[in-house]
Design a protein around this motif. Structure first.
Motif, short mmCIF file in Angstrom:
data_model
loop_
_atom_site.label_atom_id
_atom_site.label_comp_id
_atom_site.label_asym_id
_atom_site.label_seq_id
_atom_site.Cartn_x
_atom_site.Cartn_y
_atom_site.Cartn_z
N ARG A 161 0.82 -1.21 0.00
CA ARG A 161 0.00 0.00 0.00
C ARG A 161 0.86 1.26 0.00
NH1 ARG A 161 -4.98 -0.87 -2.04
NH2 ARG A 161 -6.35 -2.08 -0.67
N THR A 162 2.01 1.24 0.68
CA THR A 162 2.89 2.41 0.64
C THR A 162 3.34 2.68 -0.79
OG1 THR A 162 3.69 2.05 2.90
CG2 THR A 162 5.07 3.38 1.45
N GLY A 163 3.71 1.62 -1.50
CA GLY A 163 4.13 1.79 -2.89
C GLY A 163 3.02 2.31 -3.77
N GLU A 164 1.79 1.81 -3.55
CA GLU A 164 0.66 2.29 -4.34
C GLU A 164 0.39 3.77 -4.09
OE1 GLU A 164 -2.71 -0.17 -3.59
OE2 GLU A 164 -1.84 -1.94 -4.55
N LEU A 165 0.45 4.17 -2.83
CA LEU A 165 0.23 5.58 -2.50
C LEU A 165 1.32 6.46 -3.12
CD1 LEU A 165 -0.84 5.30 1.25
CD2 LEU A 165 -2.28 6.09 -0.63
N SER A 191 -3.35 -1.41 7.63
CA SER A 191 -2.81 -1.12 6.31
C SER A 191 -3.89 -0.59 5.37
CB SER A 191 -2.16 -2.37 5.72
OG SER A 191 -1.71 -2.13 4.41
N PHE A 192 -5.04 -1.27 5.34
CA PHE A 192 -6.12 -0.83 4.46
C PHE A 192 -6.69 0.50 4.93
CE2 PHE A 192 -10.79 -1.35 3.21
CZ PHE A 192 -10.59 -0.75 1.98
N ARG A 193 -6.84 0.66 6.24
CA ARG A 193 -7.41 1.91 6.77
C ARG A 193 -6.52 3.10 6.45
NH1 ARG A 193 -7.81 4.12 12.42
NH2 ARG A 193 -9.84 5.14 12.62
N ASP A 194 -5.22 2.95 6.69
CA ASP A 194 -4.30 4.05 6.39
C ASP A 194 -4.33 4.40 4.90
OD1 ASP A 194 -3.55 4.20 9.02
OD2 ASP A 194 -1.54 3.38 8.74
N PRO A 229 -10.51 4.47 -4.63
CA PRO A 229 -9.76 3.40 -3.97
C PRO A 229 -10.07 2.02 -4.53
CG PRO A 229 -11.61 4.03 -2.62
CD PRO A 229 -11.62 4.98 -3.80
N LYS A 230 -9.11 1.13 -4.35
CA LYS A 230 -9.20 -0.24 -4.86
C LYS A 230 -9.07 -1.22 -3.70
CE LYS A 230 -5.49 -2.07 -6.39
NZ LYS A 230 -4.26 -2.40 -7.13
N LYS A 231 -9.96 -2.24 -3.70
CA LYS A 231 -9.88 -3.29 -2.67
C LYS A 231 -10.36 -4.59 -3.32
CE LYS A 231 -9.13 -4.43 1.72
NZ LYS A 231 -8.63 -5.80 1.59
N VAL A 232 -9.41 -5.50 -3.57
CA VAL A 232 -9.74 -6.71 -4.33
C VAL A 232 -9.44 -7.99 -3.56
CG1 VAL A 232 -9.47 -5.57 -6.56
CG2 VAL A 232 -7.49 -6.67 -5.49
N THR A 233 -8.96 -7.88 -2.32
CA THR A 233 -8.66 -9.07 -1.54
C THR A 233 -8.81 -8.75 -0.06
OG1 THR A 233 -6.96 -10.68 -0.94
CG2 THR A 233 -6.20 -8.49 -1.56
N ALA A 234 -9.14 -9.79 0.72
CA ALA A 234 -9.23 -9.62 2.18
C ALA A 234 -7.89 -9.90 2.85
CB ALA A 234 -10.30 -10.55 2.74
N LYS A 235 -6.88 -10.24 2.06
CA LYS A 235 -5.57 -10.57 2.62
C LYS A 235 -4.78 -9.30 2.89
CE LYS A 235 -5.42 -15.00 0.21
NZ LYS A 235 -4.70 -15.84 -0.80
N GLU A 236 -5.23 -8.58 3.87
CA GLU A 236 -4.59 -7.31 4.24
C GLU A 236 -5.03 -6.97 5.65
OE1 GLU A 236 -4.17 -2.86 2.28
OE2 GLU A 236 -5.94 -4.06 1.83
N ASP A 237 -4.09 -6.49 6.46
CA ASP A 237 -4.47 -6.17 7.83
C ASP A 237 -5.28 -4.88 7.89
OD1 ASP A 237 -2.60 -3.79 8.80
OD2 ASP A 237 -1.36 -5.15 7.60
N TYR A 238 -6.02 -4.76 8.96
CA TYR A 238 -6.95 -3.64 9.16
C TYR A 238 -6.24 -2.30 9.03
CZ TYR A 238 -9.61 -0.32 12.08
OH TYR A 238 -10.25 0.78 12.57
#
Length: 700
Positions: free
Chosen positions: A511-515, A554-557, A543-552
């Motif tokens: 997510r850091t890289g995407e931002l 990381s996605f929130r930030d 915003p994009k969200k395509v998987t649940a494999k991510e901690d709370y």
């Protein structure tokens, strides 16, 4: 020829050929509480004597003044016949004055006998506007081609061209920067200038001459009257904050008010495999999770992306283009019923150039006699664009309330240009035999004039379609994406414009890289290239969200940093069946913050350094009652960061309020107080890769 005589101490010039008497110098003033423009007719020649910026207490006196410039010829294909005519080539024969309590105007009637041209130069100033307008009305006694029209041509010592790129490329990734429709400023005297037309070139030539005009290549028939687009000059109160005033002006002239548009798009869910059943399933899922269970507002639209168009082998688009395939009911009838149940509206994807998922139809449409190019369809083709307009307006009448127009003059890597003069100017003398319409050789700037003629004519044709959509539905929402360009004057016709030269999926291993990828594009456009376009009207494919494999966390930030960019267009790219309960919780929390923060988005801006260099950066936006600051440290090291709460950060300059600080993401801020005033600084220590979102609320 005229004869000079003295009458009672005044020098008069009698133009016998016109039968009109002119005082040697006569002054005309347009004035309101914000500005004035003084016009002078001297020896029959019109010019601007001065402009006064009352807001900043500044006076602009031209170094020189052509007032306007017309480049005419016998045809864009007739070399050596062009000439440039300015105010000095004309004589003022009469002046019309119209003053009311609401608006003041002068219209100067000019004639050039040799070239059989009449030009009316009209100025308008509304009483409560901090900007004034000017336009030309041109009539010719014989057939003539208007190649280039500069409605303004005037020099000031402090003239400055903000945006200086001009890359009208056919094939080049990331190189589509045509430079159309950007304003110019006067830096010491705090004014902005431009044409109220997206396809204009507003430039500063020879260091000081402001030209606001456009390449048109229009053939004017005898006695035909052509009215130009309006130029604008506006005044700011502070030379350091012309941007704020300019964006306030853009907000005032928008076709539709800036709105918060939250919507779901089917692309990341299904790609081109979408059907009415899968679309309805995702629609119900999104509505149930966000609106029913978590109390969000109903979404503004649910959008069927690429995949609904019928491009099967036996289909014909000869009678009606953009037919609907058998995966959907006629006019999306079933899908519209579903969105109505969700308290929403239906949107669709469509490519004006018939590229992406419609490209197989280009060759077939060429066979019908439609104006096909090498890659897509011509935006100036009379037959094709007529059918496209009919179809789009028909869909709007049947309930489509949002259009994503994807691919206007091409896409991210390939652009198409009309080379045959169908609906636009032709220049066969350039020797384009054997060129494709997206030929890499067209990157050469020697072809820029021909390409610009096409962009202008294509822009005008698209504007007609957008006007038609607005008349059918004044609440229509229109996005233009691939091969659009970032002119703020597009917002007089559409609602959002794509963040050009960026992929639809943000690159990055996390997510850091995407931002950092997306935020660096923002930095490049607004900081490095000095583009003047309101961030609140950007379409950025997130915003994009395509998987649940991510901690709370990381996605929130990621989500809140994304939303803090301040765009009023939030399109959710989701794999609806892959999201966890926590993911839906975060999405709902982010949307609720956006509802609350949206009133500030009109004044959003970046602060800090370059994301790509791992420097601390963020976004900030304020109004009279509230504000926020997002801050991202993308580096792997702890960083100190200080930000001043002043006008540069976006606070209103006369603010004497006390602001209560809160941390939206519940970070430990390490500050000594939670109350701040204008002019105070906040010093923060940011952990590696930390994201902060600070909310400020004005105390009563």
């Amino acid at each position: 020829m005229g004869k000079r005589i003295f009458v009672k101490g005044f020098l008069l010039v009698i133009y016998l050929s016109l039968g009109v008497v002119h005082a040697a110098e006569k002054v005309y003033i347009l004035e309101n509480p914000y500005m004035s423009r003084t016009l002078v007719v001297k020896d029959g020649v019109l010019s601007t004597q001065q402009i006064v910026n009352k807001q900043a207490g500044a006076r602009l006196v031209p170094v020189s003044c052509q007032e306007f410039a017309l480049r005419t010829s016998e045809g864009t294909d007739k070399e050596g016949t062009d000439k440039i005519l300015t105010t000095k080539d004309f004589v003022v024969v009469s002046v019309d004055k119209k003053f009311t309590p609401a608006i003041k105007s002068y219209c100067f009637h000019l004639k050039n006998k040799v070239h059989e041209l009449a030009v009316d130069v009209c100025y308008e100033l509304v009483e409560d506007n901090f900007y004034g307008h000017k336009y030309l009305e041109i009539t010719s006694g014989k057939k003539v081609t208007l190649e280039k029209i500069d409605v303004e041509s005037i020099a000031f010592e402090d003239a400055f061209q903000n945006y200086k790129l001009k890359l009208i490329t056919a094939r080049k990734s990331g190189g589509w920067k045509p430079g159309l429709g950007q304003p110019v400023y006067t830096t010491a005297t705090a004014t902005f200038w431009g044409m109220e037309f997206p396809g204009a070139f507003n430039t500063v030539e020879e260091g000081s001459t402001i030209t606001c005009g456009y390449l048109r290549g229009k053939e004017l028939l005898p006695e035909e009257r052509y009215t130009t687009y309006r130029s604008v000059v506006g005044v700011a109160d502070d030379k350091n904050f012309i941007d704020d005033t300019f964006f306030y002006y853009i907000d005032r002239i928008r076709r539709r008010p800036a709105r918060l548009q939250v919507q779901y798009n089917s692309w990341f869910d299904y790609g081109n495999r979408v059907s009415k059943e899968t679309f309805a399933g995702s629609l119900r899922k999104v509505h149930n999770e966000l609106v029913v269970r978590r109390g969000c507002r109903p979404l503004n639209a649910y959008v069927i992306d690429d995949g609904w168009q019928d491009k099967s082998k036996n289909v014909t688009w000869a009678d009606t283009v953009w037919k609907i395939n058998n995966k959907f009911a006629p006019y999306f009838r079933d899908s519209r019923k579903e969105v109505v149940k969700a308290g929403s509206t239906l949107g669709i994807w469509l490519s004006p150039a018939s590229i992406f998922g419609a490209r197989p139809m280009v060759e077939r449409m060429g066979g019908y006699g439609f104006e096909a190019l090498s890659y897509g369809m011509s935006m100036t083709g009379e037959k094709y664009m007529g059918r496209l307009e009919d179809r789009v307006l028909d869909l709007a009448r049947h309930g489509v309330s949002y259009f994503k127009f994807d691919g206007l003059f091409g896409h991210l890597n390939i652009r198409d240009f009309e080379l045959q003069g169908r609906g636009t100017a032709a220049m066969p003398q350039l020797g384009l035999e054997g060129f494709s319409t997206s030929d890499e050789r067209l990157n050469d700037p020697k072809y820029d004039e021909l390409k610009s003629y096409y962009l202008v004519a294509g822009t005008e044709r698209l504007m007609e379609i957008f006007d038609g959509l607005h008349k059918i539905n004044p609440d229509i929402f229109i996005a233009i994406t691939n091969a659009a360009y970032l002119s703020p004057w597009w917002l007089s016709y559409v609602d959002v414009v794509w963040l050009i030269n960026a992929g639809d999926a943000a690159k990055g291993k996390d997510r850091t890289g995407e931002l950092v990828y997306r935020d660096h594009v923002y930095f490049q456009i607004w900081q490095e290239e000095n583009t003047k376009f309101p961030m609140n009207s950007i379409f950025n494919h997130e915003p994009k969200k395509v998987t649940a494999k991510e901690d709370y966390k990381s996605f929130r930030d990621y989500l809140f940093m994304n939303l803090s960019r301040g765009t009023g267009f939030v399109e959710l790219y989701l794999k609806t069946d892959s999201l966890s309960t926590t993911d839906w919780d975060v999405l709902a929390e982010g949307l609720k913050w956006t509802y609350q923060a949206f009133p500030t988005f009109k004044r959003v801006r970046m602060h800090g350094g370059n994301p790509k260099k791992n420097e601390v950066y963020g976004y900030t936006a304020w109004n009279e009652k509230q504000g926020y600051i997002s801050i991202h440290n993308p580096s792997s090291e702890q960083r100190e960061y200080k930000i001043l709460l002043d006008r540069k950060t976006g606070l209103l300059p006369d603010s004497k309020k006390v602001y209560q600080l809160s941390s939206v993401l519940n970070n430990e801020l390490g500050v000594n107080t939670s109350k701040y005033r204008y002019g105070e600084a906040i010093s923060l220590t940011l952990r590696p890769k930390e994201i902060l979102l600070l909310d400020f609320t004005a105390a009563e």
